[in-house]
Motif scaffolding. Sequence first.
Motif, PDB file in Angstrom:
ATOM      1  N   ARG A 190       0.844  -1.185   0.000  1.00 33.53           N
ATOM      2  CA  ARG A 190       0.000   0.000   0.000  1.00 33.53           C
ATOM      3  C   ARG A 190       0.885   1.244   0.000  1.00 33.53           C
ATOM      4  O   ARG A 190       2.075   1.154   0.326  1.00 33.53           O
ATOM      5  N   THR A 191       0.299   2.357  -0.352  1.00 35.09           N
ATOM      6  CA  THR A 191       1.078   3.600  -0.366  1.00 35.09           C
ATOM      7  C   THR A 191       1.288   4.101   1.060  1.00 35.09           C
ATOM      8  O   THR A 191       0.443   3.913   1.935  1.00 35.09           O
ATOM      9  N   ARG A 192       2.395   4.747   1.253  1.00 37.88           N
ATOM     10  CA  ARG A 192       2.716   5.310   2.563  1.00 37.88           C
ATOM     11  C   ARG A 192       1.809   6.505   2.843  1.00 37.88           C
ATOM     12  O   ARG A 192       1.473   7.265   1.927  1.00 37.88           O
ATOM     13  N   GLY A 193       1.442   6.675   4.071  1.00 33.22           N
ATOM     14  CA  GLY A 193       0.492   7.727   4.398  1.00 33.22           C
ATOM     15  C   GLY A 193       1.122   9.087   4.644  1.00 33.22           C
ATOM     16  O   GLY A 193       0.419  10.079   4.764  1.00 33.22           O
ATOM     17  N   THR A 194       2.442   9.174   4.722  1.00 41.01           N
ATOM     18  CA  THR A 194       3.087  10.429   5.089  1.00 41.01           C
ATOM     19  C   THR A 194       3.914  10.964   3.920  1.00 41.01           C
ATOM     20  O   THR A 194       3.809  10.483   2.791  1.00 41.01           O
ATOM     21  N   LYS A 195       4.763  11.940   4.199  1.00 43.39           N
ATOM     22  CA  LYS A 195       5.530  12.597   3.147  1.00 43.39           C
ATOM     23  C   LYS A 195       6.644  11.716   2.591  1.00 43.39           C
ATOM     24  O   LYS A 195       7.328  12.119   1.660  1.00 43.39           O
ATOM     25  N   GLY A 196       6.800  10.513   3.178  1.00 45.87           N
ATOM     26  CA  GLY A 196       7.806   9.609   2.630  1.00 45.87           C
ATOM     27  C   GLY A 196       7.511   9.211   1.198  1.00 45.87           C
ATOM     28  O   GLY A 196       8.402   8.758   0.477  1.00 45.87           O
ATOM     29  N   LYS A 197       6.248   9.378   0.753  1.00 47.98           N
ATOM     30  CA  LYS A 197       5.909   9.096  -0.658  1.00 47.98           C
ATOM     31  C   LYS A 197       6.764   9.913  -1.607  1.00 47.98           C
ATOM     32  O   LYS A 197       7.064   9.488  -2.713  1.00 47.98           O
ATOM     33  N   MET A 198       7.123  11.123  -1.186  1.00 44.72           N
ATOM     34  CA  MET A 198       7.905  12.014  -2.040  1.00 44.72           C
ATOM     35  C   MET A 198       9.402  11.825  -1.846  1.00 44.72           C
ATOM     36  O   MET A 198      10.194  12.559  -2.421  1.00 44.72           O
ATOM     37  N   ARG A 199       9.776  10.854  -1.026  1.00 45.50           N
ATOM     38  CA  ARG A 199      11.190  10.689  -0.695  1.00 45.50           C
ATOM     39  C   ARG A 199      11.666   9.282  -0.997  1.00 45.50           C
ATOM     40  O   ARG A 199      12.373   8.652  -0.194  1.00 45.50           O
ATOM     41  N   ASN A 200      11.208   8.740  -2.112  1.00 44.81           N
ATOM     42  CA  ASN A 200      11.666   7.434  -2.603  1.00 44.81           C
ATOM     43  C   ASN A 200      11.256   6.263  -1.717  1.00 44.81           C
ATOM     44  O   ASN A 200      11.900   5.224  -1.706  1.00 44.81           O
ATOM     45  N   ARG A 201      10.214   6.423  -0.922  1.00 51.47           N
ATOM     46  CA  ARG A 201       9.680   5.301  -0.148  1.00 51.47           C
ATOM     47  C   ARG A 201       8.154   5.355  -0.184  1.00 51.47           C
ATOM     48  O   ARG A 201       7.489   5.416   0.847  1.00 51.47           O
ATOM     49  N   ARG A 202       7.620   5.342  -1.396  1.00 54.90           N
ATOM     50  CA  ARG A 202       6.186   5.506  -1.600  1.00 54.90           C
ATOM     51  C   ARG A 202       5.392   4.313  -1.094  1.00 54.90           C
ATOM     52  O   ARG A 202       4.290   4.461  -0.592  1.00 54.90           O
ATOM     53  N   TRP A 203       5.945   3.104  -1.233  1.00 55.83           N
ATOM     54  CA  TRP A 203       5.179   1.888  -0.937  1.00 55.83           C
ATOM     55  C   TRP A 203       5.600   1.273   0.382  1.00 55.83           C
ATOM     56  O   TRP A 203       6.766   1.343   0.779  1.00 55.83           O
ATOM     57  N   ARG A 204       4.632   0.657   1.046  1.00 62.81           N
ATOM     58  CA  ARG A 204       4.876  -0.103   2.272  1.00 62.81           C
ATOM     59  C   ARG A 204       4.380  -1.535   2.075  1.00 62.81           C
ATOM     60  O   ARG A 204       3.385  -1.763   1.384  1.00 62.81           O
ATOM     61  N   MET A 205       5.093  -2.469   2.712  1.00 68.87           N
ATOM     62  CA  MET A 205       4.712  -3.870   2.587  1.00 68.87           C
ATOM     63  C   MET A 205       5.139  -4.612   3.859  1.00 68.87           C
ATOM     64  O   MET A 205       6.177  -4.294   4.439  1.00 68.87           O
ATOM     65  N   LYS A 206       4.316  -5.575   4.266  1.00 66.38           N
ATOM     66  CA  LYS A 206       4.665  -6.371   5.429  1.00 66.38           C
ATOM     67  C   LYS A 206       5.836  -7.297   5.109  1.00 66.38           C
ATOM     68  O   LYS A 206       6.061  -7.641   3.941  1.00 66.38           O
ATOM     69  N   ARG A 207       6.548  -7.701   6.141  1.00 66.30           N
ATOM     70  CA  ARG A 207       7.699  -8.580   5.961  1.00 66.30           C
ATOM     71  C   ARG A 207       7.242 -10.032   5.845  1.00 66.30           C
ATOM     72  O   ARG A 207       6.369 -10.487   6.583  1.00 66.30           O
ATOM     73  N   GLY A 208       7.874 -10.765   4.926  1.00 66.26           N
ATOM     74  CA  GLY A 208       7.588 -12.177   4.736  1.00 66.26           C
ATOM     75  C   GLY A 208       8.634 -13.037   5.421  1.00 66.26           C
ATOM     76  O   GLY A 208       9.209 -12.657   6.441  1.00 66.26           O
ATOM     77  N   PRO A 209       8.932 -14.216   4.881  1.00 66.59           N
ATOM     78  CA  PRO A 209       9.895 -15.118   5.517  1.00 66.59           C
ATOM     79  C   PRO A 209      11.331 -14.620   5.383  1.00 66.59           C
ATOM     80  O   PRO A 209      11.659 -13.836   4.485  1.00 66.59           O
ATOM     81  N   LEU A 210      12.178 -15.103   6.265  1.00 60.30           N
ATOM     82  CA  LEU A 210      13.610 -14.800   6.264  1.00 60.30           C
ATOM     83  C   LEU A 210      14.369 -16.086   5.996  1.00 60.30           C
ATOM     84  O   LEU A 210      14.131 -17.106   6.658  1.00 60.30           O
ATOM     85  N   VAL A 211      15.275 -16.056   5.020  1.00 61.21           N
ATOM     86  CA  VAL A 211      16.083 -17.231   4.662  1.00 61.21           C
ATOM     87  C   VAL A 211      17.491 -17.008   5.207  1.00 61.21           C
ATOM     88  O   VAL A 211      18.147 -16.024   4.860  1.00 61.21           O
ATOM     89  N   ILE A 212      17.942 -17.916   6.062  1.00 65.20           N
ATOM     90  CA  ILE A 212      19.277 -17.817   6.657  1.00 65.20           C
ATOM     91  C   ILE A 212      20.147 -18.925   6.070  1.00 65.20           C
ATOM     92  O   ILE A 212      19.766 -20.098   6.096  1.00 65.20           O
ATOM     93  N   TYR A 213      21.300 -18.550   5.538  1.00 65.84           N
ATOM     94  CA  TYR A 213      22.205 -19.494   4.882  1.00 65.84           C
ATOM     95  C   TYR A 213      23.611 -19.308   5.427  1.00 65.84           C
ATOM     96  O   TYR A 213      23.913 -18.300   6.110  1.00 65.84           O
ATOM     97  N   LYS A 214      24.486 -20.271   5.097  1.00 66.33           N
ATOM     98  CA  LYS A 214      25.884 -20.164   5.503  1.00 66.33           C
ATOM     99  C   LYS A 214      26.784 -19.852   4.315  1.00 66.33           C
ATOM    100  O   LYS A 214      27.606 -18.952   4.373  1.00 66.33           O
ATOM    101  N   ASN A 215      26.626 -20.599   3.225  1.00 74.20           N
ATOM    102  CA  ASN A 215      27.460 -20.392   2.032  1.00 74.20           C
ATOM    103  C   ASN A 215      26.588 -19.908   0.884  1.00 74.20           C
ATOM    104  O   ASN A 215      25.550 -20.506   0.586  1.00 74.20           O
TER     105      ASN A 215
END
Length: 370
Positions: A190-215
Amino acid sequence: MTTAAKRPTVNVYALDGKATSNTVSLPDVFTAPIRTDVVVSVHALISLNGRQPYAVSRKAGHQTSAESWGTGRAVARIPRVRGGGTHRSGQAAYGNMCRGGRMFAPTHTWRKWHHKVPIKQRRYALASAIAATAIPALVEARGHVIGSMSEIPMVLSNEIEGITKTKEAVALLKKVHVYEDVEKAVASKRTRGTKGKMRNRRWRMKRGPLVIYKNDNGITRAFRNIPSVSLMSTDHLNLLKLAPGGHVGRLVIWSQDAFEDMNKFFGDYASGDTKLPVSKMQTSDIRAIIKNITMKGGIRKPKFGFKTHTIKKNPLKHKKVMLKLNPAFQKLTHKREAKKVNAKSRVKPGTPVAYALEALKKKKQAVKAK
């Protein structure tokens, strides 16, 4: 401080989503106490260290010629723009309350941007965040979709580190039933509700899974273009990814080597050589501790009854206390009676006046006798 219950082993899953015959023992870091207060405070300080210095121009608000009109003209003594023939002339300038003036307390680039965080606190927060990823209730409470997953924590074979194609990565996520969480995160864009839309952070999204690796044998190229999916190496464990926003319980997919590497990084309680938080009190049963010390004779017997304590009084205000300290105080403060002084007492004996007074006294006594 109590540690969580530990199950002995965790199943390792293949790329087709089925459990293999291999199992890995659960590292001790997953039994560390989950201190959300430590995670929140450390996360807040670490997140400040990624800021870029900003400041207003040193000349902002002062790029005009202005001077106060002084007193006697029934106007404020704020500096005013010189000249005439325009609306700008005569307008107040420089002050933070003026149109076109500078801001109050202009910002500077030499402000204190970075905050040092004690290494023990960072390790404690990291251990708490990792331990929370193995508790399904906390993962689900954070908003992740894990209803169809076989096991948490999800450990995949080391073949995951060799995946190079994004379509193979997406197919893997679908087979282990993690892609449902990705779809939920994508739907939350969704679009950001504040002035961050004009500062290269227009969209917001929830975080999904995290993949942890060694090599990294191509895994970063495969997963980096999938929305909401994050990647992290065991060489660079990051609290900002493990607990985004300071909220523990992120959904994590481990490679087998990365999972086994946790014991090398944090150590284990059995060996004693560990970076995990250790309780200073091993036994919390105070009665048992006292009984043990008493049997060894290391504690005195209890004293019954009570001891009276006298209130300390000021000797200058209490006469009895002063008399104990200074017995001469009674004489020093006793009021002396004034002697009766008359003319007769001042007459010296043996003088003619004394003889006359003696004769007068005898005469009076003789008159009283008659």
